[in-house]
Scaffold this motif. Structure first.
Motif, short mmCIF file in Angstrom:
data_model
loop_
_atom_site.label_atom_id
_atom_site.label_comp_id
_atom_site.label_asym_id
_atom_site.label_seq_id
_atom_site.Cartn_x
_atom_site.Cartn_y
_atom_site.Cartn_z
N MET A 1 -15.16 -5.24 7.49
CA MET A 1 -14.72 -5.45 6.13
C MET A 1 -13.22 -5.72 6.14
N PHE A 2 -12.80 -6.72 5.40
CA PHE A 2 -11.38 -6.98 5.26
C PHE A 2 -11.07 -7.25 3.80
N ALA A 3 -9.78 -7.21 3.50
CA ALA A 3 -9.32 -7.45 2.14
C ALA A 3 -8.00 -8.19 2.19
N VAL A 4 -7.71 -8.95 1.14
CA VAL A 4 -6.42 -9.59 0.97
C VAL A 4 -5.70 -8.82 -0.14
N VAL A 5 -4.54 -8.26 0.21
CA VAL A 5 -3.81 -7.36 -0.68
C VAL A 5 -2.44 -7.95 -0.97
N LYS A 6 -1.98 -7.75 -2.20
CA LYS A 6 -0.64 -8.17 -2.58
C LYS A 6 0.28 -6.96 -2.49
N ILE A 7 1.25 -7.03 -1.57
CA ILE A 7 2.19 -5.94 -1.35
C ILE A 7 3.60 -6.50 -1.49
N ALA A 8 4.33 -6.04 -2.48
CA ALA A 8 5.72 -6.44 -2.72
C ALA A 8 5.86 -7.96 -2.82
N GLY A 9 4.92 -8.60 -3.51
CA GLY A 9 5.00 -10.03 -3.76
C GLY A 9 4.48 -10.90 -2.64
N GLN A 10 4.00 -10.32 -1.54
CA GLN A 10 3.44 -11.09 -0.43
C GLN A 10 1.99 -10.69 -0.22
N GLN A 11 1.20 -11.64 0.28
CA GLN A 11 -0.21 -11.39 0.51
C GLN A 11 -0.46 -11.10 1.99
N PHE A 12 -1.27 -10.06 2.24
CA PHE A 12 -1.60 -9.65 3.60
C PHE A 12 -3.11 -9.51 3.72
N LYS A 13 -3.65 -10.00 4.85
CA LYS A 13 -5.06 -9.79 5.17
C LYS A 13 -5.13 -8.52 6.01
N VAL A 14 -5.85 -7.50 5.51
CA VAL A 14 -5.86 -6.19 6.16
C VAL A 14 -7.28 -5.75 6.47
N GLN A 15 -7.38 -4.93 7.52
CA GLN A 15 -8.63 -4.28 7.90
C GLN A 15 -8.33 -2.81 8.13
N ALA A 16 -9.36 -1.98 8.08
CA ALA A 16 -9.17 -0.55 8.31
C ALA A 16 -8.72 -0.32 9.75
N GLY A 17 -7.71 0.54 9.91
CA GLY A 17 -7.19 0.84 11.24
C GLY A 17 -6.07 -0.07 11.69
N GLN A 18 -5.76 -1.09 10.91
CA GLN A 18 -4.73 -2.06 11.28
C GLN A 18 -3.34 -1.52 10.96
N SER A 19 -2.38 -1.82 11.83
CA SER A 19 -1.00 -1.44 11.60
C SER A 19 -0.19 -2.71 11.37
N LEU A 20 0.66 -2.72 10.33
CA LEU A 20 1.43 -3.91 10.04
C LEU A 20 2.76 -3.56 9.40
N TYR A 21 3.66 -4.54 9.42
CA TYR A 21 4.98 -4.39 8.82
C TYR A 21 5.00 -5.12 7.48
N VAL A 22 5.43 -4.41 6.45
CA VAL A 22 5.50 -4.97 5.10
C VAL A 22 6.94 -4.82 4.60
N PRO A 23 7.33 -5.57 3.56
CA PRO A 23 8.66 -5.36 3.00
C PRO A 23 8.86 -3.90 2.60
N HIS A 24 10.10 -3.46 2.62
CA HIS A 24 10.44 -2.04 2.47
C HIS A 24 9.79 -1.40 1.24
N LEU A 25 9.12 -0.26 1.47
CA LEU A 25 8.47 0.52 0.42
C LEU A 25 9.18 1.87 0.31
N GLN A 26 9.15 2.44 -0.88
CA GLN A 26 9.72 3.76 -1.09
C GLN A 26 8.77 4.81 -0.52
N GLY A 27 9.32 5.78 0.15
CA GLY A 27 8.51 6.85 0.72
C GLY A 27 8.99 7.20 2.11
N LYS A 28 8.50 8.33 2.63
CA LYS A 28 8.87 8.79 3.96
C LYS A 28 7.68 8.64 4.88
#
Length: 101
Positions: A1-28
């Motif tokens: 299963m995969f999904a296309v998600v909008k994160i901080a104005g950019q679209q990413f194709k993601v799957q469970a267990g995947q690690s990726l770099y996204v534009p800076h998000l608030q949080g620790k």
């Protein structure tokens, strides 16, 4: 299963267990984040898009601040003695996708 998600104005194709770099998000690091702006999902060959998508993507922040490569902007006018050198490093957040539900 995969999904296309909008994160901080950019679209990413993601799957469970995947690690990726996204534009800076608030949080620790260790915090959980949830993305509800899912544009497309694929569940064993059945695509759902638009208003049919009812999924949410949950992720965990692995590294809260990662700096990208340095980008140099150099301006020069020949024979005039004019030179300007500016640079910047874009900030990213490393996340790991936990589930698409």
């Amino acid at each position: 299963m995969f999904a296309v998600v909008k994160i901080a104005g950019q679209q990413f194709k993601v799957q469970a267990g995947q690690s990726l770099y996204v534009p800076h998000l608030q949080g620790k690091s260790g915090d959980k984040v949830e993305f509800s702006d899912v544009l497309l999902t694929d569940d064993n060959g059945t695509l759902s898009t638009g208003s049919d998508v009812k999924a949410k993507v949950t992720a965990e922040i692995l590294a809260d601040l990662v700096q990208g490569d340095k980008v140099i902007a150099f301006k020069m006018k020949r024979r005039k003695g004019y030179r300007k050198k500016k640079g910047h490093r874009t900030h990213y957040t490393q996340i790991k996708i936990e589930s698409i539900a």
